[in-house]
Scaffold this active site. Structure first.
Site, mmCIF file in Angstrom:
data_model
loop_
_atom_site.group_PDB
_atom_site.id
_atom_site.type_symbol
_atom_site.label_atom_id
_atom_site.label_comp_id
_atom_site.label_asym_id
_atom_site.label_seq_id
_atom_site.Cartn_x
_atom_site.Cartn_y
_atom_site.Cartn_z
ATOM 1 N N GLU A 48 13.193 10.517 8.045
ATOM 2 C CA GLU A 48 13.890 11.182 9.149
ATOM 3 C C GLU A 48 13.329 12.548 9.529
ATOM 4 O O GLU A 48 14.002 13.347 10.176
ATOM 5 C CB GLU A 48 15.410 11.271 8.885
ATOM 6 C CG GLU A 48 16.110 9.913 8.726
ATOM 7 C CD GLU A 48 16.358 9.166 10.049
ATOM 8 O OE1 GLU A 48 16.039 9.706 11.132
ATOM 9 O OE2 GLU A 48 16.858 8.013 9.982
ATOM 10 N N ASP A 83 16.885 11.618 2.528
ATOM 11 C CA ASP A 83 16.903 11.864 3.976
ATOM 12 C C ASP A 83 16.797 13.367 4.167
ATOM 13 O O ASP A 83 17.597 14.129 3.604
ATOM 14 C CB ASP A 83 18.217 11.329 4.555
ATOM 15 C CG ASP A 83 18.245 11.317 6.077
ATOM 16 O OD1 ASP A 83 17.729 12.273 6.692
ATOM 17 O OD2 ASP A 83 18.819 10.358 6.635
ATOM 18 N N HIS A 87 15.648 5.974 8.497
ATOM 19 C CA HIS A 87 16.203 5.555 7.208
ATOM 20 C C HIS A 87 16.509 4.056 7.129
ATOM 21 O O HIS A 87 16.851 3.561 6.052
ATOM 22 C CB HIS A 87 17.446 6.390 6.864
ATOM 23 C CG HIS A 87 17.539 6.730 5.406
ATOM 24 N ND1 HIS A 87 18.382 7.695 4.919
ATOM 25 C CD2 HIS A 87 16.899 6.225 4.315
ATOM 26 C CE1 HIS A 87 18.257 7.778 3.602
ATOM 27 N NE2 HIS A 87 17.372 6.886 3.212
ATOM 28 N N HIS A 110 19.694 2.528 11.203
ATOM 29 C CA HIS A 110 19.459 3.595 10.201
ATOM 30 C C HIS A 110 20.778 4.115 9.603
ATOM 31 O O HIS A 110 20.730 4.818 8.595
ATOM 32 C CB HIS A 110 18.602 4.742 10.769
ATOM 33 C CG HIS A 110 19.335 5.730 11.641
ATOM 34 N ND1 HIS A 110 18.945 7.049 11.765
ATOM 35 C CD2 HIS A 110 20.426 5.578 12.432
ATOM 36 C CE1 HIS A 110 19.765 7.681 12.592
ATOM 37 N NE2 HIS A 110 20.657 6.818 13.012
ATOM 38 N N ASP A 141 25.093 6.046 5.357
ATOM 39 C CA ASP A 141 24.236 4.932 5.810
ATOM 40 C C ASP A 141 24.685 3.604 5.215
ATOM 41 O O ASP A 141 23.869 2.762 4.818
ATOM 42 C CB ASP A 141 22.757 5.193 5.457
ATOM 43 C CG ASP A 141 22.186 6.419 6.157
ATOM 44 O OD1 ASP A 141 22.865 6.995 7.021
ATOM 45 O OD2 ASP A 141 21.047 6.799 5.831
ATOM 46 N N HIS A 166 24.590 11.634 5.458
ATOM 47 C CA HIS A 166 25.322 10.430 5.862
ATOM 48 C C HIS A 166 25.257 9.368 4.759
ATOM 49 O O HIS A 166 24.289 9.342 3.997
ATOM 50 C CB HIS A 166 24.715 9.847 7.145
ATOM 51 C CG HIS A 166 24.456 10.865 8.214
ATOM 52 N ND1 HIS A 166 23.282 11.573 8.289
ATOM 53 C CD2 HIS A 166 25.233 11.314 9.222
ATOM 54 C CE1 HIS A 166 23.334 12.421 9.303
ATOM 55 N NE2 HIS A 166 24.507 12.292 9.891
ATOM 56 N N ASP A 200 21.579 12.565 1.258
ATOM 57 C CA ASP A 200 21.711 12.372 2.708
ATOM 58 C C ASP A 200 22.983 13.076 3.175
ATOM 59 O O ASP A 200 23.940 13.198 2.405
ATOM 60 C CB ASP A 200 21.837 10.844 2.954
ATOM 61 C CG ASP A 200 21.512 10.408 4.372
ATOM 62 O OD1 ASP A 200 21.840 11.135 5.316
ATOM 63 O OD2 ASP A 200 20.964 9.295 4.525
ATOM 64 N N ASP A 226 17.738 15.141 6.368
ATOM 65 C CA ASP A 226 18.943 15.757 6.939
ATOM 66 C C ASP A 226 19.997 16.104 5.884
ATOM 67 O O ASP A 226 21.036 16.696 6.196
ATOM 68 C CB ASP A 226 19.525 14.930 8.097
ATOM 69 C CG ASP A 226 20.250 13.656 7.672
ATOM 70 O OD1 ASP A 226 20.711 13.542 6.519
ATOM 71 O OD2 ASP A 226 20.352 12.746 8.532
HETATM 72 MN MN LIG Z 1 19.990 8.647 6.192
#
Ligand SMILES: [Mn+2]
Length: 342
Positions: free
Chosen positions: A298, A253, A122, A162, A149, A147, A145, A255
């Site tokens: 990712e 992302d 990312h 990332h 980031d 996260h 995401d 994830d």
């Molecule tokens: Mn990310």
């Protein structure tokens, strides 16, 4: 009883509606592969672009009426002696790769396509969003995401870039970013008010502080639970188009999706979006007609425990991208479809 005028209005609405859908079936998509993994420590994520292509992305986009141009994979220069700068790891490689990516995305936008950047990790959002903005001007960013980031190089505890890309892109954090080698080309291009997060569930203290300080709009998994994904998307688009309708950059992302569906990724976090919620987000953004650039990042086949785990992750990534470009779960048919006569 309907007046003639109401009927005319209805006919107009229907015709606009049809035209609206028609438009989506003729999107032109420019695909850039970015097989890059140095924004984080785990090998394998550089295989993402080719795996996503092998799963049939291009053919399936064409089948649903898109014009697709594949710009191939970028190549990145080897950086020797890429020693940490403070805590930041592999800054030179990440800075250089993103500069190349920024130029590539800018060219794809200048060619008139919606850009699709297949990562890679990312950290690549730095170049993708920078290049997109360089071509079209101010953007809205939807960041999906687990996260945020948004660590700065100085709040990051891991030093992995990332986990930092948004911090380089926001005007509001410019004064908090130290000088890094190969980053002098990066100019902030996104305002905090034009950014919406969806799916967050693993946010560092420094990141949480930044999100509150800047008043960033966040739909964490708590809000997804509370409101449901349809209200989240309605509110996301109302918020972003309150004043001006800017082109939307979607940075997705993998994830963000629950690891029971997409386990083959570097930093999985339990409690994520269902497959259906994940796809709904793309369908809704597609229907705005404003989607102008997409990242899908990712996907790391080496992080799957089995071949099936890697496959499930890759095929979900493909489905998210198809959703961005007009695939409907109710079904689709080509505009010229004609019933066979007996
Ligand atoms: Mn990310």
């Amino acid at each position: 009883m309907r007046s003639a005028r109401t009927l005319r209005q209805l006919a107009l609405t229907v015709s606009r509606h049809l035209h609206h859908h028609h438009h989506h079936h003729h999107q032109s998509v420019g695909i850039i592969g970015a097989p890059f993994s140095k924004g984080q420590p785990r090998g394998g994520v550089e295989r993402g672009p080719d795996l996503i292509r092998s799963a049939g992305l291009l053919q399936r986009l064409e089948e649903q009426g898109c014009a697709v141009k594949d710009y191939g994979n970028l190549t990145f220069e080897e950086v020797v002696d890429d020693e940490p700068v403070g805590r930041v790891k592999r800054a030179r490689a990440v800075g250089s790769a993103n500069q190349r990516l920024s130029e590539a995305v800018r060219a794809v936008k200048k060619d008139g396509h919606t850009s699709v950047m297949l990562g890679g990790d990312h950290s690549l959002a730095i170049g993708s969003i920078h290049g997109h903005s360089a071509a079209v001007g101010e953007l809205s960013v939807v960041w999906v995401d687990a996260h945020a980031d948004i660590n700065t190089p100085l709040t990051s505890t891991t030093g992995n870039i990332h986990g930092q890309p948004m911090s380089y892109l926001l005007h509001e954090l410019h004064s908090k970013i130290p000088v890094l080698p190969n980053f002098s080309w990066v100019k902030p291009c996104v305002s905090a008010k034009d950014l919406v997060y969806i799916g967050l569930r693993d946010v560092d203290p420094g990141e949480h502080y930044i999100l509150k300080l800047l008043g960033v709009k966040v739909f964490s998994m708590r809000e997804v639970d509370q409101l449901g994904v349809s209200k989240v998307m309605e509110q996301t688009c109302d918020y972003l188009s309150a004043k001006v309708k800017k082109p939307i950059h979607l940075s997705y992302d993998i994830d963000a999706i629950d690891p029971s569906i997409t386990p083959a990724t570097g930093t999985p976090v339990v409690g994520g979006l269902t497959y259906r919620e994940g796809v709904y987000i793309t369908e809704h953004l597609c229907q705005t007609g404003l989607l102008s650039g997409v990242d899908l990042v990712e996907v790391n086949p080496l992080r799957g425990q089995t071949e099936a785990e890697a496959q499930s992750t890759v095929s979900t990534a493909v489905d998210l991208l198809l959703g961005c470009f007009g695939r409907l779960r109710e079904g689709n048919h080509p505009p010229a479809y004609a019933l066979p006569e007996p």
